[in-house]
Design an enzyme around this catalytic site. Sequence first.
Site, short mmCIF file in Angstrom:
data_model
loop_
_atom_site.label_atom_id
_atom_site.label_comp_id
_atom_site.label_asym_id
_atom_site.label_seq_id
_atom_site.Cartn_x
_atom_site.Cartn_y
_atom_site.Cartn_z
CB ILE A 84 -0.93 0.01 1.23
CG1 ILE A 84 -1.66 -1.34 1.36
CG2 ILE A 84 -1.91 1.17 1.14
CD1 ILE A 84 -2.45 -1.75 0.12
CD GLN B 170 11.98 1.33 2.88
OE1 GLN B 170 11.98 0.17 2.50
NE2 GLN B 170 13.08 1.97 3.28
CB SER C 187 -2.12 7.55 -7.01
OG SER C 187 -0.74 7.64 -6.74
CB SER D 92 3.19 9.69 3.86
OG SER D 92 1.86 10.15 4.06
CE LYS E 132 16.22 -0.44 10.81
NZ LYS E 132 15.47 0.38 11.74
CG ASP F 160 13.27 5.11 11.51
OD1 ASP F 160 14.14 4.57 10.83
OD2 ASP F 160 12.39 5.86 11.01
CD GLU G 17 13.35 9.72 10.18
OE1 GLU G 17 13.66 8.70 9.49
OE2 GLU G 17 12.17 10.05 10.39
CD GLU H 85 18.73 4.46 8.05
OE1 GLU H 85 17.82 4.92 7.35
OE2 GLU H 85 18.55 3.99 9.19
CB SER I 245 9.68 8.56 4.97
OG SER I 245 10.28 9.05 6.16
#
Length: 614
Positions: A150, A155, A184, A220, A271, A334, A338, A506, A528
């Site tokens: 989905i 990713q 979309s 998202s 990662k 995570d 980032e 990473e 993301s």
Amino acid sequence: AIKRRHRLPVTLDKGPSGVRASPSLHTSHEYVTSVAGSSHAYIPKMSAMSASAAAPIAARNASKLTQRRNTASAKTLIAAAPRRAVAVNATVSAAATAESTKPHLDINTKIFEKELVDVAGEGEYIVRGGRHLFAKLPEALTGIKTVGVIGWGSQAPAQGQNFRDSLAEAGMDTKVVVGLRPDSASMGEARKCGFTEEAGTLGETFDVIAKSDLVLLLISDGAQAKLYPRILAAMKPGSTLGLSHGFLLGVMNSDGTTFRPDINVVLVAPKGMGPSVRRLYEQGKEVGGSGINASFAVHQDATGNATDIALGWSVALGSPFTFATTLEMEYRSDIFGERGILLGGVHGIVESLYRRYVKEGMSKEDAFKNTVECITGPITKIISTQGIKAVYEQVVDKKTFMTAYSASYKPCKDILYECYEEVQSTNEIRSVVMANERFAQFPMGKIDGTEMWKVGEEVRAKRVESEIPFNAFTAGVYCACMMAQIDTLREKGHSYSEVCNESVIEAVDSLNPYMHARGVAFMVDNCSYTARLGSRKWAPRFDYVLDQQAYCAVDNGSGIDAELETKFLTNPAHIAVANCCALRPSVDISVKFGVGYARDEFTGGDKTIGTIKK
């Protein structure tokens, strides 16, 4: 091409484990790894602490960590009694290692082999991947006839294609179906990657969710926060919700809601950014060991086989090894990571240093080379292959390195602690949700429009890799921020595998190569929305604190902090990082562009915000 090597904890003397298993474990699949012999045999090109130096430090940290985990993370981690630390070069039996480094998190697999590895005196279970394990996918994914992917962000293209290719190689007829909104803009790109309506592998989002046995929710984070009640309601009883980020749990905790009890909820979190996940999977067809490590978690097991579904998913993605975490610890590390050294921290570092060097009289081209190029070139390569301490060992001007390190560590850690606690409290999660709701009025802006990044385009066009400078001051600042992030995560109760992946691997093996290829926006904006927002929010904080505190301290003659120097040189994290460096096959990775890979045009909400130039 950029040299990339993969991280595995040091593993030796593999054999049947002497670990006493709980009744639910299947000990025929359990192995233990002991650390034996001289440290120098297993940590090439790096000096390690002697056993006498390592043991007391590791023991103190192990005791402190146990106390922190028992008090701060009781909801998500299994409390354990304090463990006797094992020095990195101590010779111990497999049974002794298993007893002294009992992991906090188990891996309850019936199909795959788990290994108990020793990472700087702490035991952790991992499951190794490899294409030879594709033969186990039919058993691991029993009852999974449709995998719904989905979304189509960072990713989804990678995971959808990798899963599809692995299932085909395993001889399975399980379908991988992409679910998108009918209007979309990503529909066309999904078709170009081989997902079509005619083949029944492309459909409307909620129709795909309702028909899928395994739903990989890769939209998202903002969309997840808005749509999760409808998504959960649409799922079949007994199906599995697959997350690649623990963000949704944070949202639901903030909302006071829980998952439906009749579904599995699992996590597999590669990662690295999506384009790396796909590119290295493809290279793995020729070079064994290619891929991106992943963490995994089972938050809810309604069917009794959720662990093996998750591990099958990770193996299908091409993960060289998979380590255990929880949804809560994953989203904390995570989202925090980032905003720290992975994206926001490094962006703030290079911006602040560029201005400093230009002010000191460097040409603009040399300033860019001594900041961005230095970090994404020699520093990244040294850390990737030999660890953080090796940067210090190989830099010529150690006094300048340590002066910069001493001045930068505490200011960076101040920001990192604040950031972690904002994530832990779910304030940062609410910030992301609110920012998504403002996109129509305030889309994300560009981050590479300043003079510095224009200069970078010219520098990259004339780059000679062997001539990139190895600047001691830049190295000291960068390593200070990285070590401050490592120490923050350890003090907050995270395992070494999670810490090393979210703070080191990473950065140097997935993200920095993208900045090396085309600049900061190419790195940040291939991630993301949550990562992109966080980087934009926190990069200025690092820039400011370094400029106002760290560099001013250096200019005022602050010198070297002897205590910080000692802690850096003897930090047990170096052993963990070195262990992760030791058993990695080398792989030449080239950043690939185009449909299903790295993007060079980005949106900030519904509007295009820029195209990245080479």
